[in-house]
Design an enzyme around this catalytic site. Sequence first.
Site, PDB file in Angstrom:
ATOM      1  N   THR A 514      -8.776  -3.275  85.047  1.00 18.54           N
ATOM      2  CA  THR A 514      -7.479  -2.640  84.829  1.00 18.54           C
ATOM      3  C   THR A 514      -6.447  -3.750  84.661  1.00 18.54           C
ATOM      4  OG1 THR A 514      -8.287  -0.836  86.182  1.00 18.54           O
ATOM      5  CG2 THR A 514      -5.943  -0.804  85.682  1.00 18.54           C
ATOM      6  N   HIS A 515      -6.698  -4.624  83.697  1.00 17.17           N
ATOM      7  CA  HIS A 515      -5.832  -5.763  83.453  1.00 17.17           C
ATOM      8  C   HIS A 515      -5.369  -5.743  82.003  1.00 17.17           C
ATOM      9  CE1 HIS A 515      -8.273  -7.832  86.904  1.00 17.17           C
ATOM     10  NE2 HIS A 515      -7.454  -6.919  87.349  1.00 17.17           N
ATOM     11  N   ASN A 516      -4.703  -4.661  81.635  1.00 18.39           N
ATOM     12  CA  ASN A 516      -4.108  -4.540  80.305  1.00 18.39           C
ATOM     13  C   ASN A 516      -2.811  -5.342  80.308  1.00 18.39           C
ATOM     14  OD1 ASN A 516      -5.047  -1.812  81.588  1.00 18.39           O
ATOM     15  ND2 ASN A 516      -5.727  -1.722  79.491  1.00 18.39           N
TER      16      ASN A 516
END
Lengths: 589, 247
Positions: A514-516
Amino acid sequence: MATRLPAVDAVLIGFGWTGAIMAQELTEAGLNVLALERGEWRDTPTDFAPTFAQDELRYYWRHELFQRLNHDTLTIRNKASETALPMRRLGSFLLGSGVGGAGVHWNGQVWRFLPSDLKARSHNLERYGKKAVPDDMTIQDYGVSYEDLEPYYDKFEYLCGVSGKAGNLKGVIQAGGDPFEGPRAREYPNPPLDMPYAPTLFGQAAAGLGRHPFPHPAANMSRPYTNPLGVQLGACTYCGFCEKYACGNYSKASAQTTILPVLMRKKNFTLKTNSEVVKINLSADGKTATGVTYIDDKGQEFEQPAELVVLSAYILHNVRLLLLSGIGKPYDPATGEGVVGRNYAYQITSSVNVFFDDKILNPFVGAGALGTIVNDFNGDNFDHSGLGFIGGGYVGLLQTGARPIETHNTPDGVPKWGAAWKAALARDYLKTTTISTHGAVMSHRGNYLDLDPTYKDALGRPLLRMTFDFTDNEHKMSDYLTDRAAEIGRAMGGREIKVNYRKGSWDVVPYQTTHNTGGAIMGDDPRTSFTNRYLQSWDVPNLFVLGATAFPQNAGYNPTGTVAALAYHAADAIKTRYLKAPHQSLVQA
Amino acid sequence: MSTFELDRRALLGIGAAACAVPLTAAAAQFTGAGMAWQPNTAAWPTAVDLRAGYMFFTPDEAAFIEAACARIVPADATGPGAVEAGVPLFLDRQLAGDYGKGARWYMQGPFGKSTGTQGYQSRHPPAGLYRAAIRAIGDHLGRNGGQPFHKLSAADQDAFLKDLEAGKADLGGDVDAKAYFTLLLQNVMEGYFADPLYGGNRGLAAWKMIGFSGARYDQRAYVLAYGKPYPLPPVGIGGRPAWSAKG
């Protein structure tokens, strides 16, 4: 008609980590601050009590901790020639919702980017020449240096009570820490967590190969801790439900366990939950944000005037709200012009399973950021000459808790079901561990965010559209990292290993990270960035946009440390300079 | 300049939905109140009631599900099968509830065909996909002159499931065989390994089989016990069978 409310000094859109940090800082400066959060109030010991928080089906597989996609999602495609379709259920990344945001279900992995990560363009051009950065690789410098951010990294680490071992104190390399990190002013506030068997074996094998292993810096408490705000956290109990779950034991730093007990008592702070901002309102000349319009869960619409507007939601929501509000020029991949939606990036991951016959590893004993890492192949810590890529990532063995629906590691050749699968899992579950790689993704001209022309959310608004794929640079880099991970895996001395390269196009189904990042990036030129170095909009100076939205490209580290440092850096500039001359740009373009 | 208009009917829909959620989920305003704790607001999990038998599956569907479960996780010396662990009833309750309806999923059209990297794109939420797929499987086997799935030999059942898994079985209509098998396999694993509150993993048998410790609070004593077997039996959120007089 919207009900017009009395004006506030500052309104925050979204109340996760960055919203809480900014609210704490601005209320200390005496401002009257309102935070609008579209999700629910959540208090960790009540909502995620240790008597029932260890529920894999409910929280992870049934997504109870995450954003409800029936309300809104985004559409996805790998390239502009495809038709984007909606992400109908969560997979590759786990969007948060509610007070504390995704910071409630994060692992607690707290990193600083490398000094060279923050000047990725100029650094790589200088060291490797023009050919290292192809024309369609749109990487940029952040506009802030590691030295600028060091005090703010430090502030966040002490807020969170990070457990770790410094590797570089004021330029002096420290045994047992990460020798590649930038210099830090002081040691971590807490010692490392106890290290289980598997990450210890990884560290021994890595050291034997000449690598530099050290304990992962963790916002999981190795001992009881009182942070600088006077908020107390308790020692982690290694229950194994931290990564992708919430902690009701005050053992993982989150907005709730580090800031809110102080902030929520302040008379000059108000939080409204279940209140979704649908638009940032602008003055007629488009140069001033006059406030926001939001709706509550009864469908009532409110206009909230504010002197200062801070966009502090998750990056995908930040970018979408800018587009829906008509702020900034949307990015056009055909011309390369425009800034909103530009330079979307992600990360690329892979893994290596190591199977033992003779070692019981008890992989269910775990914590979110518990493990051993090597950074020998992160960023520009190694010579990229002749490799055909730039960037890197960490290789590590994290023992986060082997939840049994999710953790089915079986050797090559074993089917996914049936008697042979069952026998292999029963034999290997306690004696298997996984090395992971966590690689950077550079920004590229064809990877971007805009509004979808077809699909709408529950309020009738266009969904965000993500156009993204891994490029040659990412695949070469990830394969290189995976080979390095496999070397360590083999050296660990198990029965066999299984190497899981990341092949092909980005796929929305398997969880990755979850590292957009990106979409309204920071920089020093209004033509190629949405904000200046203080996360202040070039076009609308009383609008600040926080979060990984600002990253011009991603690095090979988890982003939260840098997200928080940038928020503190912006807050300091607002407090010390902006408030003395409101509505003025802090940087002359 | 406004670039969109809110859908007024959608706004009314939000209001209606809000009536069904508990107090803490409603819009609230907090000023100077501290951590806003209220008694009896903890969101405890709800154990499913299995006494009524199947609520979602028809008898024909149940026959397929029980047979498929018995092949996906067969009963053998390694441990109980999915049927013995209660997975069919787990699936039934999941499909009868919010999960089956896809309540948290984005299910608005138009529905397009995935490029292969765009994930679940069926127009059916899980319950509808099970219903359509099991019917299509029955039709497919019948068209080819064969027996219903549950009457096939174990070897033929395995072969058919492998065809579904590989996308080789053409089920026709709007049922993607591979997408259905992927969902079925995932749901069977969920039932087999989830907390027994939800109807599967009966007697914590799946956790015992692999050695998972369960819903533990404090595992500090075992972090540095390198190579030593974990000494305690697994425990669920609701305790474990030995804690109950009835076993």
